[in-house]
Motif scaffolding. Structure first.
Motif, PDB file in Angstrom:
ATOM      1  N   GLY A 250     -29.020 -35.714  33.452  1.00 49.93           N
ATOM      2  CA  GLY A 250     -29.209 -35.698  34.912  1.00 49.93           C
ATOM      3  C   GLY A 250     -29.991 -36.906  35.397  1.00 49.93           C
ATOM      4  O   GLY A 250     -29.607 -37.562  36.380  1.00 49.93           O
ATOM      5  N   THR A 251     -31.084 -37.220  34.708  1.00 50.61           N
ATOM      6  CA  THR A 251     -31.911 -38.350  35.156  1.00 50.61           C
ATOM      7  C   THR A 251     -31.199 -39.678  34.866  1.00 50.61           C
ATOM      8  O   THR A 251     -31.214 -40.587  35.692  1.00 50.61           O
ATOM      9  N   THR A 252     -30.539 -39.771  33.696  1.00 50.12           N
ATOM     10  CA  THR A 252     -29.822 -41.008  33.358  1.00 50.12           C
ATOM     11  C   THR A 252     -28.687 -41.251  34.353  1.00 50.12           C
ATOM     12  O   THR A 252     -28.506 -42.365  34.854  1.00 50.12           O
ATOM     13  N   ALA A 253     -27.934 -40.183  34.655  1.00 51.02           N
ATOM     14  CA  ALA A 253     -26.801 -40.324  35.587  1.00 51.02           C
ATOM     15  C   ALA A 253     -27.302 -40.793  36.947  1.00 51.02           C
ATOM     16  O   ALA A 253     -26.671 -41.648  37.587  1.00 51.02           O
ATOM     17  N   PHE A 254     -28.439 -40.248  37.401  1.00 51.63           N
ATOM     18  CA  PHE A 254     -28.980 -40.684  38.699  1.00 51.63           C
ATOM     19  C   PHE A 254     -29.288 -42.179  38.656  1.00 51.63           C
ATOM     20  O   PHE A 254     -28.902 -42.922  39.556  1.00 51.63           O
ATOM     21  N   LEU A 255     -29.968 -42.616  37.586  1.00 52.34           N
ATOM     22  CA  LEU A 255     -30.373 -44.025  37.502  1.00 52.34           C
ATOM     23  C   LEU A 255     -29.151 -44.935  37.337  1.00 52.34           C
ATOM     24  O   LEU A 255     -29.161 -46.078  37.781  1.00 52.34           O
ATOM     25  N   GLU A 256     -28.096 -44.417  36.707  1.00 54.18           N
ATOM     26  CA  GLU A 256     -26.870 -45.219  36.538  1.00 54.18           C
ATOM     27  C   GLU A 256     -25.913 -45.057  37.719  1.00 54.18           C
ATOM     28  O   GLU A 256     -24.784 -45.546  37.681  1.00 54.18           O
ATOM     29  N   ARG A 258     -24.168 -42.487  38.803  1.00 52.66           N
ATOM     30  CA  ARG A 258     -22.916 -41.767  38.523  1.00 52.66           C
ATOM     31  C   ARG A 258     -23.205 -40.266  38.569  1.00 52.66           C
ATOM     32  O   ARG A 258     -24.367 -39.846  38.627  1.00 52.66           O
ATOM     33  N   LYS A 259     -22.128 -39.464  38.557  1.00 53.38           N
ATOM     34  CA  LYS A 259     -22.289 -38.019  38.626  1.00 53.38           C
ATOM     35  C   LYS A 259     -22.646 -37.477  37.242  1.00 53.38           C
ATOM     36  O   LYS A 259     -22.034 -37.879  36.250  1.00 53.38           O
ATOM     37  N   ALA A 260     -23.615 -36.592  37.179  1.00 51.80           N
ATOM     38  CA  ALA A 260     -24.015 -36.026  35.885  1.00 51.80           C
ATOM     39  C   ALA A 260     -22.958 -35.052  35.372  1.00 51.80           C
ATOM     40  O   ALA A 260     -22.315 -34.349  36.147  1.00 51.80           O
ATOM     41  N   VAL A 261     -22.797 -35.046  34.057  1.00 46.72           N
ATOM     42  CA  VAL A 261     -21.919 -34.059  33.424  1.00 46.72           C
ATOM     43  C   VAL A 261     -22.803 -33.204  32.515  1.00 46.72           C
ATOM     44  O   VAL A 261     -23.286 -33.680  31.483  1.00 46.72           O
ATOM     45  N   PHE A 262     -23.026 -31.967  32.918  1.00 46.07           N
ATOM     46  CA  PHE A 262     -23.944 -31.108  32.171  1.00 46.07           C
ATOM     47  C   PHE A 262     -23.192 -30.286  31.118  1.00 46.07           C
ATOM     48  O   PHE A 262     -22.039 -29.901  31.320  1.00 46.07           O
ATOM     49  N   THR A 263     -23.868 -30.023  30.012  1.00 42.62           N
ATOM     50  CA  THR A 263     -23.227 -29.295  28.913  1.00 42.62           C
ATOM     51  C   THR A 263     -23.911 -27.959  28.609  1.00 42.62           C
ATOM     52  O   THR A 263     -23.464 -27.205  27.756  1.00 42.62           O
ATOM     53  N   GLY A 264     -25.027 -27.700  29.287  1.00 47.05           N
ATOM     54  CA  GLY A 264     -25.745 -26.446  29.012  1.00 47.05           C
ATOM     55  C   GLY A 264     -26.601 -26.522  27.768  1.00 47.05           C
ATOM     56  O   GLY A 264     -27.007 -25.501  27.223  1.00 47.05           O
ATOM     57  N   LYS A 265     -26.901 -27.768  27.342  1.00 47.63           N
ATOM     58  CA  LYS A 265     -27.731 -27.910  26.137  1.00 47.63           C
ATOM     59  C   LYS A 265     -29.029 -28.605  26.454  1.00 47.63           C
ATOM     60  O   LYS A 265     -29.117 -29.314  27.424  1.00 47.63           O
TER      61      LYS A 265
END
Ligand code: COA
Length: 265
Positions: A250-256, A258-265
């Motif tokens: 989530g934090t990496t996607a924000f800084l890059e 792009r939309k975050a892709v969550f996996t539940g892990k």
């Protein structure tokens, strides 16, 4: 799994649970409680289920209460056991780490209103009607209604509704905070699924922790808080999120950007 009193349908991670006793206005008898208990276990253990909707069968009722015919002859001990059983099943719904939303499609009275209130929040159709009419039977709510209605609408309104047994319509339920949104009967399930689809796009572990922390804010029973205050639980849960891959994503996607892709892990 299949259930005697519930219809279930799993689509896009959303399990739609329909209480299915339309000839009895979907009243909650022992079998419905057993089925709700078991379906909550299925929600916990089946990784394909990401969230759930509880609704009622037919055009008239969500759930018109506890099954009055079943408890009419009970003595005090039997009545207390019934209330404890109902409260335990409803606590299980309230404490589910996966979101459970009530889609209220008609009468939500007595135990039906209590079932809707045990869900994480409520969407209703324009024809929905809510009430705690137990005093008409010489009773009080037994499945958490005195507590949850007060948490949701405040002390004065809760006192009034429970002392008068007055039914309220969808707009009044919206105005007093009992429901989050009102929509047409035709769009009720679609609207509820849209909301859950949005929630399912977020990090599931974080969603589960939000449920836990918010529940501690309103549930004073120490059996469910493990002696922690809500603020202490929030600090711990906030920290736990930092151990998840989804937080890194989530934090990496924000800084890059792009939309975050969550996996539940
Ligand atoms: N428990 C058991 N049976 C119930 C029920 C309940 N809570 N609510 C409805 N039913 C049954 C009725 O007895 C009737 O059964 P029957 O056809 O075998 O006689 C059937 O469901 C249809 O209900 P009916 O009352 O005929 O429908 P209606 O449209 O005239 O009224 C309600 C709808 C919901 C207003 C009315 O059924 C009602 O007031 N129900 C009880 C609500 C209540 O007090 N709940 C709190 C319980 S603690």
């Amino acid at each position: 799994m299949t259930y005697g009193t519930l219809l279930t349908n799993l689509e896009n991670g959303i399990l739609t649970i329909t209480v299915n006793r339309p000839d009895k206005m979907n009243a909650l008898n022992r079998e419905v409680f057993n089925d709700l208990d078991n379906v909550m276990d299925e929600i916990t253990t089946n990784a394909e289920i990401k969230s759930a909707i509880i609704t009622g069968s037919g055009a008239k009722a969500f759930v018109a209460g506890a099954d009055i015919a079943e408890f009419a002859d009970y003595n005090k001990e039997e009545a207390m056991a019934l209330a404890k059983r109902g409260q335990d099943v409803f606590f299980k719904i309230e404490n589910s780490k996966k979101p459970v939303i009530a889609a209220v499609n008609g009468f939500a009275l007595g135990g039906g209103c209590e079932l809707a209130m045990a869900c994480h929040f409520r969407i209703c159709s324009e024809n929905a009607k809510f009430g705690q009419p137990e005093v008409n039977l010489g009773l009080i709510p037994g499945y958490g209604g005195t507590q949850r209605l007060t948490q949701l609408v405040g002390k004065g309104k809760s006192m009034e509704l429970q002392m008068t047994a007055r039914m309220i319509d969808a707009n009044e339920a919206l105005a007093c905070g009992l429901v989050n949104q009102v929509c047409s009967t035709e769009s009720l399930l679609e609207r509820t699924r849209e909301i859950l689809t949005t929630i399912q796009s977020k990090a599931p572990i974080a969603i589960g922790k939000i449920i836990e922390c918010i529940n501690i804010a309103v549930v004073s029973d120490s059996a469910y808080t493990n002696g922690k205050t809500g603020f202490e639980k929030e600090i711990e849960s906030f920290g736990d999120c930092f151990n998840t891959s989804d937080m890194k994503e989530g934090t990496t996607a924000f800084l890059e950007k792009r939309k975050a892709v969550f996996t539940g892990k």
